[in-house]
Design a protein around this motif. Structure first.
Motif, short mmCIF file in Angstrom:
data_model
loop_
_atom_site.label_atom_id
_atom_site.label_comp_id
_atom_site.label_asym_id
_atom_site.label_seq_id
_atom_site.Cartn_x
_atom_site.Cartn_y
_atom_site.Cartn_z
N ARG A 110 14.39 -80.81 -15.57
CA ARG A 110 13.13 -81.43 -15.17
C ARG A 110 13.28 -82.09 -13.79
N TYR A 111 14.00 -81.43 -12.92
CA TYR A 111 14.31 -82.00 -11.62
C TYR A 111 13.40 -81.38 -10.55
N PHE A 112 12.52 -82.21 -9.99
CA PHE A 112 11.64 -81.83 -8.88
C PHE A 112 11.67 -82.96 -7.87
N PRO A 113 11.25 -82.70 -6.63
CA PRO A 113 11.20 -83.80 -5.66
C PRO A 113 10.36 -84.96 -6.20
N GLY A 114 10.91 -86.14 -6.17
CA GLY A 114 10.22 -87.32 -6.65
C GLY A 114 10.57 -87.69 -8.08
N ALA A 115 11.09 -86.73 -8.86
CA ALA A 115 11.45 -87.01 -10.25
C ALA A 115 12.83 -87.67 -10.31
N PRO A 116 13.07 -88.54 -11.28
CA PRO A 116 14.38 -89.20 -11.40
C PRO A 116 15.49 -88.19 -11.65
N VAL A 117 16.60 -88.33 -10.96
CA VAL A 117 17.73 -87.42 -11.16
C VAL A 117 18.34 -87.62 -12.55
N GLU A 118 18.08 -88.79 -13.15
CA GLU A 118 18.68 -89.09 -14.44
C GLU A 118 18.10 -88.23 -15.56
#
Length: 433
Positions: free
Chosen positions: A282-290
């Motif tokens: 669920r990694y997109f620009p702006g999304a938490p890397v966690e």
């Protein structure tokens, strides 16, 4: 007389207990198997009368296949497999159907896709899932339908709770981008966030903008854009890294929802013949890397430990966390199990074409001052790529526009010249232009 009856009954009971296992068919199967060397055990299943693609150039097709414990024992003609057929072997007549090796999808966001499936197949177009109302906008081709679905969700939502959704594509209704004023009137009591189908842009209503403190004085973050009216007011659309201004206020999806999403997406993949995926999370620009690491522990490790994995996954993690992944691989190896494999790290060079944020050498035809967005600063991206590569991690970078692709290809060339050439298999995700 009575004593004889008692003795006879006792003997009968004793013999019944002694020989009861012989009445169980599994006992005879185990006994039969014990007489045969393990290398000569028969098949659980024989599929026949098919067109089976073997991937072997010297023997490209077979009509039958013997299987035991989920493994292929032998391929060939039906008559050549008869020595593997025995008591308990099942047969499946394929009736001429084609069989091929399982497909591998090289780029998915499995849990995100599963969440979308939950909202779609449960017919939750405008209803509540967990503590938030959900709106399904995939395929909607009219502005009025967008407003109607959001209004319906708002009527079902608790006052103050978030209304989330997405999948919209403005190209379906002529290209006009949505703005907050479309939905403000029907969502006066609820913050709203609706993501575009590509995940690189979202629409917030005025309640959400106010909650996040996004005003005409807000500055665009690095790698992101707050879209504005001619007089500088936010329209409600946030692009790439700017989406973090809203995302940081939205409650996290529950563990149970994410687990169900992964299982549902895996089942759907199997119906299409996909047996393994490369999952970028669920990694997109702006999304938490966690998010990627939470899903690894909360969902994938849980499913693996409880025997619920249905397809094999190769996991990629945000490049910012390369050292964490390197440490995990050093401790556990690249293969966590037969189902989970650690792939490498991912970063973004630009945005998306549909959100007018893919990075080009020339401006957009309908937006002559816009060349797109470089999501991560070049030096930072180079340093992270160098470190990831030195650590033996495979690197994958999202690049869509021609300028973004040039930037990444030049950077990869620089990394090879400094780190040395090996079987690195650098990836560019999408490479549309």
């Amino acid at each position: 007389m009575n004593l004889s009856i008692v003795i006879s009954a006792a003997i009968a009971i004793f013999l019944s207990i002694l020989f009861f296992p012989l009445l169980n068919s599994n006992y005879w199967l185990k006994w039969r198997a014990s007489l045969i060397p393990s290398t000569k055990l028969g098949a659980d299943l024989i599929v026949r009368n098919g067109v089976i693609f073997t991937s072997d150039p010297s023997f490209p097709f077979a009509d039958s296949m013997a299987i035991r414990d989920g493994r292929i024992l032998r391929l060939g003609n039906y008559s050549a497999l008869q020595d593997l057929s025995g008591y308990g072997t099942k047969e499946l007549n394929l009736e001429g159907k084609v069989v091929v090796p399982g497909f591998i999808d090289s780029h998915v966001h499995l849990i995100s896709a599963g969440l979308q499936l939950i909202y779609t197949y449960a017919k939750l177009r405008s209803s509540c899932v967990g503590q938030m109302a959900r709106v399904q906008l995939e395929g909607v081709n009219q502005k009025d339908e967008v407003v109607r679905r959001v209004k319906e969700a708002a009527l079902n939502a608790k006052r103050g709770s978030w209304i989330l959704g997405g999948g919209w594509n403005n190209d379906f209704w002529g290209g006009e981008l949505p703005v907050a004023s479309w939905i403000d009137e029907v969502t006066a009591d609820n913050p709203v966030w609706l993501t575009r189908m590509d995940g690189h842009m979202g629409l917030a209503n005025s309640v959400a903008l106010k909650l996040a403190g996004v005003t005409n004085l807000s500055k665009d973050p690095n790698g992101g854009t707050i879209m504005r009216t001619a007089d500088g007011e936010p329209t409600g659309l946030l692009v790439d890294a700017a989406t973090e201004l809203i995302l940081s206020w939205i409650p996290e999806v529950s563990v149970d929802e994410r687990r169900e999403a992964m299982l549902r997406a895996s089942s759907f993949a199997l119906t299409r013949g996909v047996t393994a995926v490369v999952d970028f999370g669920r990694y997109f620009p702006g999304a938490p890397v966690e998010h990627s690491w939470q899903d690894f522990s909360d969902v994938y490790q849980w499913a693996d430990a409880s025997g619920k994995m249905k397809i094999r996954v190769c996991l990629f993690f945000p490049m910012e966390t390369w050292s964490r992944l390197y440490g995990v691989i050093n401790r556990a190896g690249r293969a966590l199990s037969n189902w989970i494999y650690f792939g490498g790290v991912k970063a973004f060079a630009d945005g998306s074409l549909g959100s007018n944020s893919a990075l080009f050498h020339e401006p957009y035809f309908d937006d002559p001052d816009n060349f797109g967005l470089q999501v991560v600063e070049s030096e930072s991206l180079l340093n992270m790529t160098m470190a990831s590569d030195v650590s033996g991690l495979q690197v994958a970078i999202h690049a869509i526009g021609d300028r973004a692709n040039d930037l990444i290809l030049d950077m990869y060339e620089s990394v090879v010249s400094k780190n040395g050439k090996r079987d690195q298999r650098f990836r560019i995700e999408h490479a549309q232009h």
